[in-house]
Design a protein around this motif. Structure first.
Motif, PDB file in Angstrom:
ATOM      1  N   GLY A  81     -21.319  42.465   6.212  1.00  0.00           N
ATOM      2  CA  GLY A  81     -20.259  41.461   6.245  1.00  0.00           C
ATOM      3  C   GLY A  81     -19.153  41.760   5.260  1.00  0.00           C
ATOM      4  N   ALA A  82     -18.045  41.060   5.444  1.00  0.00           N
ATOM      5  CA  ALA A  82     -16.903  41.167   4.541  1.00  0.00           C
ATOM      6  C   ALA A  82     -16.190  39.822   4.525  1.00  0.00           C
ATOM      7  CB  ALA A  82     -15.953  42.272   4.992  1.00  0.00           C
ATOM      8  N   ALA A 130     -25.663  34.676   8.464  1.00  0.00           N
ATOM      9  CA  ALA A 130     -24.434  33.889   8.599  1.00  0.00           C
ATOM     10  C   ALA A 130     -23.943  33.499   7.204  1.00  0.00           C
ATOM     11  CB  ALA A 130     -24.694  32.661   9.476  1.00  0.00           C
ATOM     12  N   SER A 131     -23.482  32.279   7.030  1.00  0.00           N
ATOM     13  CA  SER A 131     -22.991  31.845   5.725  1.00  0.00           C
ATOM     14  C   SER A 131     -22.820  30.338   5.707  1.00  0.00           C
ATOM     15  CB  SER A 131     -21.636  32.501   5.417  1.00  0.00           C
ATOM     16  OG  SER A 131     -21.055  31.942   4.249  1.00  0.00           O
ATOM     17  N   ARG A 132     -23.003  29.770   4.530  1.00  0.00           N
ATOM     18  CA  ARG A 132     -22.705  28.359   4.337  1.00  0.00           C
ATOM     19  C   ARG A 132     -21.235  28.075   4.667  1.00  0.00           C
ATOM     20  NH1 ARG A 132     -19.605  24.957   2.951  1.00  0.00           N
ATOM     21  NH2 ARG A 132     -19.936  23.202   1.565  1.00  0.00           N
ATOM     22  N   ALA A 133     -20.379  29.094   4.547  1.00  0.00           N
ATOM     23  CA  ALA A 133     -18.952  28.938   4.842  1.00  0.00           C
ATOM     24  C   ALA A 133     -18.699  28.575   6.296  1.00  0.00           C
ATOM     25  CB  ALA A 133     -18.202  30.218   4.493  1.00  0.00           C
ATOM     26  N   ALA A 134     -19.658  28.778   7.181  1.00  0.00           N
ATOM     27  CA  ALA A 134     -19.496  28.392   8.586  1.00  0.00           C
ATOM     28  C   ALA A 134     -19.263  26.890   8.724  1.00  0.00           C
ATOM     29  CB  ALA A 134     -20.717  28.799   9.391  1.00  0.00           C
ATOM     30  N   LEU A 135     -19.661  26.120   7.720  1.00  0.00           N
ATOM     31  CA  LEU A 135     -19.433  24.668   7.731  1.00  0.00           C
ATOM     32  C   LEU A 135     -18.016  24.303   7.282  1.00  0.00           C
ATOM     33  CD1 LEU A 135     -22.826  23.622   6.120  1.00  0.00           C
ATOM     34  CD2 LEU A 135     -22.196  23.442   8.526  1.00  0.00           C
ATOM     35  N   ALA A 144     -15.024  32.308   7.685  1.00  0.00           N
ATOM     36  CA  ALA A 144     -15.742  31.124   8.156  1.00  0.00           C
ATOM     37  C   ALA A 144     -15.787  31.072   9.677  1.00  0.00           C
ATOM     38  CB  ALA A 144     -15.084  29.857   7.602  1.00  0.00           C
ATOM     39  N   ALA A 145     -14.686  31.431  10.327  1.00  0.00           N
ATOM     40  CA  ALA A 145     -14.625  31.378  11.786  1.00  0.00           C
ATOM     41  C   ALA A 145     -15.629  32.335  12.417  1.00  0.00           C
ATOM     42  CB  ALA A 145     -13.215  31.693  12.272  1.00  0.00           C
ATOM     43  N   THR A 146     -15.724  33.551  11.891  1.00  0.00           N
ATOM     44  CA  THR A 146     -16.625  34.528  12.496  1.00  0.00           C
ATOM     45  C   THR A 146     -18.083  34.256  12.137  1.00  0.00           C
ATOM     46  OG1 THR A 146     -16.107  36.047  10.672  1.00  0.00           O
ATOM     47  CG2 THR A 146     -14.908  36.344  12.731  1.00  0.00           C
ATOM     48  N   LYS A 147     -18.337  33.725  10.951  1.00  0.00           N
ATOM     49  CA  LYS A 147     -19.718  33.363  10.611  1.00  0.00           C
ATOM     50  C   LYS A 147     -20.188  32.174  11.462  1.00  0.00           C
ATOM     51  CE  LYS A 147     -20.907  36.358   7.426  1.00  0.00           C
ATOM     52  NZ  LYS A 147     -22.052  37.283   7.593  1.00  0.00           N
ATOM     53  N   ALA A 148     -19.287  31.240  11.749  1.00  0.00           N
ATOM     54  CA  ALA A 148     -19.646  30.160  12.679  1.00  0.00           C
ATOM     55  C   ALA A 148     -19.925  30.732  14.063  1.00  0.00           C
ATOM     56  CB  ALA A 148     -18.518  29.133  12.736  1.00  0.00           C
ATOM     57  N   VAL A 168     -34.696  34.573  17.718  1.00  0.00           N
ATOM     58  CA  VAL A 168     -33.393  34.855  17.125  1.00  0.00           C
ATOM     59  C   VAL A 168     -33.047  33.692  16.196  1.00  0.00           C
ATOM     60  CG1 VAL A 168     -31.010  35.518  17.547  1.00  0.00           C
ATOM     61  CG2 VAL A 168     -32.738  35.945  19.312  1.00  0.00           C
ATOM     62  N   ASN A 169     -32.885  33.989  14.926  1.00  0.00           N
ATOM     63  CA  ASN A 169     -32.587  32.960  13.936  1.00  0.00           C
ATOM     64  C   ASN A 169     -31.497  33.440  12.993  1.00  0.00           C
ATOM     65  OD1 ASN A 169     -34.780  30.749  14.315  1.00  0.00           O
ATOM     66  ND2 ASN A 169     -35.941  32.667  14.368  1.00  0.00           N
ATOM     67  N   ALA A 170     -30.939  32.516  12.239  1.00  0.00           N
ATOM     68  CA  ALA A 170     -29.894  32.844  11.274  1.00  0.00           C
ATOM     69  C   ALA A 170     -30.271  32.346   9.889  1.00  0.00           C
ATOM     70  CB  ALA A 170     -28.563  32.235  11.703  1.00  0.00           C
ATOM     71  N   VAL A 171     -29.933  33.132   8.898  1.00  0.00           N
ATOM     72  CA  VAL A 171     -30.009  32.720   7.502  1.00  0.00           C
ATOM     73  C   VAL A 171     -28.574  32.566   7.018  1.00  0.00           C
ATOM     74  CG1 VAL A 171     -30.730  33.354   5.176  1.00  0.00           C
ATOM     75  CG2 VAL A 171     -32.194  33.914   7.133  1.00  0.00           C
ATOM     76  N   ALA A 172     -28.265  31.414   6.429  1.00  0.00           N
ATOM     77  CA  ALA A 172     -26.901  31.134   5.990  1.00  0.00           C
ATOM     78  C   ALA A 172     -26.886  30.967   4.473  1.00  0.00           C
ATOM     79  CB  ALA A 172     -26.370  29.881   6.678  1.00  0.00           C
TER      80      ALA A 172
END
Length: 243
Positions: A81-82, A130-135, A144-148, A168-172
């Motif tokens: 990621g970046a 993913a990321s907490r930034a998805a929220l 944030a847009a791409t992690k969402a 299939v799961n995500a860690v944020a």
């Protein structure tokens, strides 16, 4: 002719969270293929590291073909990621193209390449970082847009692949003490202090905290948890993330 070796493929495994995930998998006795734009400064007998710029379609597709032809990928961790910090006033289409390529295109292309082996295993595992930034997070528009989007991809793939025994799961992750975090949040900066003050457990997370969450989803006998997002955030999503 011998069967190809079963491996876990981790993108961005040379440093930070990806390295912690690779090391945790290796400690379990697994064979790991690391696909990163830079070579790691560490070695292990069961680690193979490949270099590619995953924002470049040609390198991404060539790497996917090579890996699928060489190994049986029975678990996949899309971690690379970046951040590309910027608001809606400053975000560029070049930034957007890069993070779409890294967070979404790479995840899709590598999943497609690994699908035959994932299906054949009957217990395939995919974990998307993913990321907490998805929220929602100021100054992280394209990130944030791409992690969402990665969370949406996670949930859709879980529905499509569950009948094949693939979870299939995500860690944020929330605030994790990595080089990437330090670059975007310099020590002593006001936004860094605000982040630290928001952490319920009163410390930054570590890459190992994230790796432990990823290992939970990657366990071969953990086949009844899918389509989920696990926030590894020290409590920063409390009152924000849906129940």
């Amino acid at each position: 002719m011998s069967e190809p070796q079963e491996v876990t493929l981790v993108t961005g495994g040379s440093s930070g969270i990806g390295r912690a995930i690779c090391e945790a998998l290796l400690a379990q006795g697994r064979a790991v293929v690391n696909l990163d734009c830079k070579a790691p400064d560490w070695r292990h007998d069961r680690l193979v590291s490949l270099q590619a710029d995953l924002t470049r379609q040609d390198q991404l597709e060539a790497s996917a073909r090579h890996i699928a032809a060489t190994w049986a990928v029975t678990a996949l961790v899309n971690n690379a990621g970046a951040t590309r910090p910027g608001s809606i006033d400053t975000a560029t289409m070049a930034d957007l193209d890069d993070v779409v390529g890294l967070h979404l295109k790479a995840a899709i292309v590598l999943t497609q390449a690994a699908l035959p082996a994932l299906r054949a295993s009957g217990r395939g595992r995919i974990v998307n970082i993913a990321s907490r930034a998805a929220l929602g997070k100021p100054e992280r528009v394209v990130y944030a847009a791409t992690k969402a989007g990665l969370i949406g991809l996670t949930r859709t793939l879980a529905m499509e692949l569950g009948a094949d025994g693939i979870t299939v799961n995500a860690v944020a992750p929330g605030p994790i003490a990595t080089e990437l975090f330090r670059t975007s949040n310099p020590e002593g900066a006001p936004q860094t202090r605000r982040i630290l003050d928001s952490i319920v457990v009163k410390r930054l997370g570590t890459p190992e905290d994230v790796a432990r969450a990823a290992l939970f989803f990657l366990a071969p006998d953990n086949g009844f948890v899918t389509g989920q997002v696990l926030y590894v955030c020290g409590g920063t999503t409390l009152g924000v993330a849906p129940v």
